[in-house]
Design an enzyme around this catalytic site. Structure first.
Site, mmCIF file in Angstrom:
data_model
loop_
_atom_site.group_PDB
_atom_site.id
_atom_site.type_symbol
_atom_site.label_atom_id
_atom_site.label_comp_id
_atom_site.label_asym_id
_atom_site.label_seq_id
_atom_site.Cartn_x
_atom_site.Cartn_y
_atom_site.Cartn_z
ATOM 1 N N GLU A 83 -14.427 9.088 -9.052
ATOM 2 C CA GLU A 83 -15.386 7.977 -9.000
ATOM 3 C C GLU A 83 -14.851 6.770 -9.766
ATOM 4 O OE1 GLU A 83 -19.645 8.773 -9.620
ATOM 5 O OE2 GLU A 83 -19.655 7.050 -10.991
ATOM 6 N N HIS A 123 -10.820 18.782 -11.012
ATOM 7 C CA HIS A 123 -9.939 18.311 -9.936
ATOM 8 C C HIS A 123 -10.435 17.031 -9.257
ATOM 9 C CE1 HIS A 123 -7.633 22.095 -10.197
ATOM 10 N NE2 HIS A 123 -8.804 22.548 -10.624
ATOM 11 N N TYR A 135 -24.187 3.905 -3.345
ATOM 12 C CA TYR A 135 -25.365 3.041 -3.523
ATOM 13 C C TYR A 135 -25.126 1.842 -4.421
ATOM 14 C CZ TYR A 135 -27.478 7.041 -1.295
ATOM 15 O OH TYR A 135 -27.768 8.031 -0.397
ATOM 16 N N HIS A 159 -14.013 21.264 -7.684
ATOM 17 C CA HIS A 159 -14.393 21.433 -9.089
ATOM 18 C C HIS A 159 -14.080 20.154 -9.880
ATOM 19 C CE1 HIS A 159 -14.448 26.102 -8.986
ATOM 20 N NE2 HIS A 159 -15.680 25.644 -9.150
ATOM 21 N N ASP A 182 -6.049 26.068 -7.753
ATOM 22 C CA ASP A 182 -6.893 27.177 -8.212
ATOM 23 C C ASP A 182 -7.028 28.230 -7.125
ATOM 24 O OD1 ASP A 182 -7.186 25.391 -10.238
ATOM 25 O OD2 ASP A 182 -9.376 25.451 -10.292
HETATM 26 ZN ZN LIG Z 1 -9.516 24.061 -11.921
HETATM 27 ZN ZN LIG Z 2 -11.423 25.394 -9.345
#
Ligand SMILES: [Zn+2]
Ligand SMILES: [Zn+2]
Length: 287
Positions: A93, A88, A130, A85, A205
């Protein structure tokens, strides 16, 4: 209050750092909020012990959160990701591109082979692969990250890995987070929680999962459990009402994290029901 010998310090008395002189295990919450929080940062956790450090998860707000602590996220050397998610992984990047093109330092990620493929192929690849060609080929995960492979442990009731990062001992066990219909960790998309130094659990989570908490609590005689929590029942997180079903012994050492921006409305209920309390942003939990 449960929690054994844990003590809590705030940032006011000390300078934010990725090291400590004491050599104690310290958990510092970069944030304690839900995926959509506007008042807290997302639940990303920094572990510090002596000269060693490890950042657990790096969400969309994480780099800004480090900036506001007066510390560039490019100074973080070691990462572990619990699932895909954006609260997280949304900051990865930036970390990867800054490392490759600005600071020329490759950070390290603790990651299983299975999850590396999931993380790269399904999430990170589009923004990272890329940017340049390397001998006529696109870039891969290893062009951005040094990799440490955790070791699979056979003698656990669910898929569990272990890794030693300097003095920090990490056990990673699969969890039951998504989809909301999955019955167990096996039928869930890849996600994991942690046991740190065999005494503290950080669930990251997960939906309500009695087996996870009771099993690993018994196995490790946990001193504290940091559990995600939402204030309504349903969806992909454990709710306060569901967690209330745990024994007083477990609740007395359970701190709730990953919570919504309306937490003040629930603080009385949380303490009345015997939980250790809410985990707080920018506090050190010291073991
Ligand atoms: Zn979360
Ligand atoms: Zn999550």
């Amino acid at each position: 209050m449960g929690g054994g010998f844990m003590r809590i310090e705030t940032l006011e008395n000390r300078k934010f750092s990725l090291k400590n002189d004491s050599g104690d295990l310290e958990l510092f919450f970069i944030g304690v909020g839900s995926a959509f929080t506007k008042r807290n940062c997302q639940t990303n956790l920094l572990i510090v012990k002596g000269n060693d450090h490890l950042l657990i998860d790096c969400g969309t707000k994480c780099s800004q959160a480090f900036y506001e602590l007066g510390y560039p996220i490019t100074g973080v050397d070691n990462f572990l990701i619990t699932h895909s998610h954006a609260d997280h992984i949304g900051g990865l990047e930036e970390v990867a591109l800054l490392g490759k093109y600005m600071t020329k330092r490759k950070p390290t990620m603790i990651i299983s082979e299975t999850y590396q493929h999931v993380l790269w192929d399904m999430s990170l690849r589009g923004g990272q692969a890329y940017n340049e060609e390397n001998a006529g080929d696109i870039l891969g995960f290893n062009d951005f990250w040094n990799v440490i492979r955790p070791v699979w442990l056979g003698n656990f009731p669910r898929e569990t890995f272990r890794v030693q990062l300097g003095s920090i001992d990490i056990i990673m066990m699969r969890t039951k987070h998504i989809p909301d219909s999955s019955h167990d960790w096996q039928s869930s998309f890849w996600s994991c929680g942690l046991v740190i130094d065999e005494k503290v659990m950080f669930t990251s989570d997960t939906r309500f999962d009695r087996d996870l908490i009771e099993n690993y609590n018994m196995q490790f005689k946990l001193e504290a459990i940091f559990h995600d929590c939402q204030f309504f029942t349903g969806g992909v997180h454990a709710s306060l009402d569901e967690l209330n079903d745990f024994s007083p012994e477990i609740k007395s050492k359970m701190y709730l994290s990953h919570y919504g921006d309306n937490w003040e409305d629930f603080e009385d209920k949380i303490s009345a029901n015997g939980f250790a309390g809410l985990a707080r942003q920018h506090q050190y939990y010291i073991f």
